[in-house]
Enzyme design. Structure first.
Site, PDB file in Angstrom:
ATOM      1  N   HIS A 122       0.881  -1.181   0.000  1.00  0.00           N
ATOM      2  CA  HIS A 122       0.000   0.000   0.000  1.00  0.00           C
ATOM      3  C   HIS A 122       0.917   1.230   0.000  1.00  0.00           C
ATOM      4  O   HIS A 122       2.028   1.174   0.527  1.00  0.00           O
ATOM      5  CB  HIS A 122      -0.823  -0.067   1.292  1.00  0.00           C
ATOM      6  CG  HIS A 122      -1.890   0.972   1.451  1.00  0.00           C
ATOM      7  ND1 HIS A 122      -1.625   2.280   1.755  1.00  0.00           N
ATOM      8  CD2 HIS A 122      -3.234   0.879   1.368  1.00  0.00           C
ATOM      9  CE1 HIS A 122      -2.766   2.953   1.852  1.00  0.00           C
ATOM     10  NE2 HIS A 122      -3.762   2.119   1.624  1.00  0.00           N
ATOM     11  N   ASP A 198       3.376  -4.680   8.123  1.00  0.00           N
ATOM     12  CA  ASP A 198       2.116  -3.951   8.010  1.00  0.00           C
ATOM     13  C   ASP A 198       0.984  -4.972   8.128  1.00  0.00           C
ATOM     14  O   ASP A 198       0.730  -5.739   7.200  1.00  0.00           O
ATOM     15  CB  ASP A 198       2.086  -3.221   6.663  1.00  0.00           C
ATOM     16  CG  ASP A 198       0.734  -2.594   6.358  1.00  0.00           C
ATOM     17  OD1 ASP A 198      -0.207  -2.749   7.175  1.00  0.00           O
ATOM     18  OD2 ASP A 198       0.611  -1.947   5.295  1.00  0.00           O
ATOM     19  N   GLN A 201      -4.228  -5.353   6.966  1.00  0.00           N
ATOM     20  CA  GLN A 201      -5.214  -6.220   6.315  1.00  0.00           C
ATOM     21  C   GLN A 201      -5.305  -7.590   6.971  1.00  0.00           C
ATOM     22  O   GLN A 201      -6.119  -8.417   6.572  1.00  0.00           O
ATOM     23  CB  GLN A 201      -4.866  -6.387   4.827  1.00  0.00           C
ATOM     24  CG  GLN A 201      -5.006  -5.125   4.019  1.00  0.00           C
ATOM     25  CD  GLN A 201      -6.440  -4.610   3.974  1.00  0.00           C
ATOM     26  OE1 GLN A 201      -7.393  -5.371   4.050  1.00  0.00           O
ATOM     27  NE2 GLN A 201      -6.591  -3.293   3.846  1.00  0.00           N
ATOM     28  N   LYS A 224     -10.072  -1.217  10.809  1.00  0.00           N
ATOM     29  CA  LYS A 224     -10.160  -2.359   9.888  1.00  0.00           C
ATOM     30  C   LYS A 224     -10.407  -3.670  10.634  1.00  0.00           C
ATOM     31  O   LYS A 224     -10.444  -4.734  10.032  1.00  0.00           O
ATOM     32  CB  LYS A 224      -8.888  -2.471   9.051  1.00  0.00           C
ATOM     33  CG  LYS A 224      -8.728  -1.342   8.023  1.00  0.00           C
ATOM     34  CD  LYS A 224      -7.608  -1.657   7.074  1.00  0.00           C
ATOM     35  CE  LYS A 224      -7.065  -0.429   6.353  1.00  0.00           C
ATOM     36  NZ  LYS A 224      -7.978   0.091   5.335  1.00  0.00           N
TER      37      LYS A 224
END
Lengths: 405, 130
Positions: A122, A198, A201, A224
């Site tokens: 991202h 990261d 997600q 999220k």
């Protein structure tokens, strides 16, 4: 308790809404998830029973707020299996967490050093490193991963004696593919690079164990994973957090100040300047507890089943190209050559279906796929098979309506 | 030049009572938009900040502005047709005095305006008035 999407769904009030005269079908979960009633209640309860500034003046409400705030740190630490709550730093989200590391490690980079990321990142895990490279003269290098998340053994050369920082996503936000995170982290550690994962997600779907991953930094966002917006986490090993230069200075992060000098406070406060997002912290901890109380294995199997259903329904349709993997994902990212994804999105929206059309903050990955945007349906625990079916039906309608010339 | 009867377009869009109807009407209207040639779709003519590509060309003759526009997305081409029906034939001063957002909202397009953070409609309007 065995996993049941319909039981869980009833806990999310917003999912009862209609959108554009149709029942809302919310398939934009990789952008943000909806919030269960327990999280909403926690936010309200904070303001109705405990609102005060934390770590300050000893009075009844401040004590309550501080206790809840620090208890939340324990709960989130447990959620990611951090050895100590002090290793959890509150941020406003994944982007801020990464920027704090990119600025905080600036002192250790010099020309000829390398910062390594992958081709599935991202922009939030790309631009801060690129800008850090610009500021320091270090080189940004990109480890090529295929859209199936594979890497070639010869790519080990990307990890070398110049590699100072390795930053990688666990799961691609744009196409939902997992990266070979364990092998890459092992390669990065072998060359003594700082490692950052990261997890934005991943956290809503997979149990996270930062000690098993053994990365220096792990970053994610509350919104999220069924928590509130504006709150996130920077987890770090103590030695890694200790060497970060604080990006923000001010109140709360100091132990003694004169006009000539400042002594910084200990971790975690040293990296948390100013009044924190107290209700966000409490809401995020509540979301962690909510997730931890579920049958996690049943949940991820369900989410993957929905994505697989869509994949199987659409894979033989000649107009459609699917960029996501066939299995082991909760995302179906696709395109219809000749029809703009914004047009497909427009029709889906008119039928109450929320998906995401665009480049998903991943321009280089879009270039790698040879497209400018994709249409992404991303599933969460509360989605149903009938919603997956409806997405497929309406998408095919859209192709019929839009593909007529 | 495309025949842009503002009142006719407005009547067609105002008759739409659902988002689906508006969507289909915009797709239908998009077919009336005169397309730009590939040589006109230059980087310079591109409007920044649009999720779909949008090109806008301005001509001025005797103080009257005429715009041509194109996009790679149909829905956006429908919206562009509406915008051109509003903007063409006016002087710059007249355009600058117009409240284009309010004008556009009379076309039943408010949801396309609120999503302008991604679709860039506000950027197009700004460029028309610049």
């Amino acid at each position: 308790m065995a996993f049941d999407a319909n039981t869980l769904r009833a806990k999310f009030p917003i999912l009862q809404l209609e959108a554009n005269d149709h029942p809302l079908v919310y398939l934009d979960n990789a952008a943000t998830t909806q919030k269960p009633q327990v999280v909403l209640d926690a936010l309200m309860a904070y303001y109705t029973t405990s609102n005060a500034n934390v770590h300050r003046g000893a009075h009844y409400l401040s004590d309550r707020a501080t206790a809840q705030f620090e208890h939340a740190r324990d709960r989130v630490a447990r959620f990611i299996n951090a050895p100590q709550a002090d290793h959890v730093i509150w941020t406003k989200g994944t982007t801020e967490s990464i920027n704090m590391v990119a600025y905080g490690l600036e002192w250790c980079l010099k020309p000829d050093d390398e910062i390594l990321i992958t081709s599935l990142e991202h922009h939030a895990n790309l631009v801060p490193w690129q800008q850090l490279a610009f500021r320091t003269g270090a080189r940004l290098r990109v480890l090529p991963l295929t859209s199936r998340g594979e890497w070639e053994p010869e790519y080990e050369r990307y990890f070398n004696e110049h590699t100072r920082i390795f930053a990688c996503t666990q799961i691609s936000n744009a196409i939902g593919v997992k990266t070979p995170i364990k092998q890459m982290l092992a390669a990065a550690k072998a060359v003594n690079a700082f490692t950052l994962v990261d997890g934005a997600q991943a956290v809503a779907h997979y149990p996270i164990d930062v000690q098993a991953l053994d990365c220096d930094f792990y970053v994610f966002s509350g919104h999220k994973m069924y928590g509130p917006t504006g709150i996130g986490v920077l987890y770090g090993k103590p030695h890694a957090l200790e060497v970060l230069t604080p990006v923000q200075t001010g109140g709360e992060m100091v132990s003694h100040v004169t006009y000539n000098s400042t002594e910084f406070n200990v971790l975690p406060y040293r990296l948390e300047a100013g009044t924190p997002h107290i209700e966000g912290v409490i809401g995020m901890a509540t979301a962690c507890d909510f997730l931890a109380a579920q049958d996690r294995q049943g949940m991820i199997e369900w989410e993957q089943k929905l994505a697989r259903y869509v994949y199987d329904e659409l894979k033989f349709h000649t107009a459609i190209e699917i960029y996501s993997p066939e299995s082991d994902t909760t995302v179906v990212s696709l395109g219809v050559p000749g029809i703009h994804t914004m047009d497909l999105n427009g029709y889906l929206d008119s039928q109450g279906i929320a998906v995401r059309a665009g480049s998903h903050c991943a321009h280089p990955l879009m270039a790698q796929l040879g497209v400018s945007s994709t249409l992404r349906a991303s599933f969460a625990c509360y989605n149903t098979l009938s919603e997956a079916r409806r997405f497929c039906d309406v998408l095919l309608e859209a192709i019929e309506i839009l593909g007529d010339d | 030049m495309t025949d842009l009867n503002r009142d006719a377009i407005q009547a067609r869009l105002q008759a739409c009572t659902s988002k689906e109807a508006t969507f289909k009407e915009l797709v239908s209207l998009s077919k009336q938009l005169e397309r730009l040639s590939d040589t006109e779709k230059t980087e310079d003519n591109k409007v920044k900040g649009c999720e779909s590509a949008v090109w806008l060309i301005e001509h001025q003759e005797n103080g009257t502005c005429t715009f041509q526009a194109d996009s790679d997305a149909k829905l956006m081409r429908g919206v562009l047709l509406v915008i051109l029906s509003l903007a063409n034939g006016h002087s710059k001063a007249e355009l600058q005095a117009m409240d284009l957002v309010t004008e556009l909202s009379q076309f039943n397009l408010s949801s396309y305006l609120t999503s302008s953070r991604t679709n860039g409609v506000l950027g197009i309007l700004k460029q028309i008035q610049a």
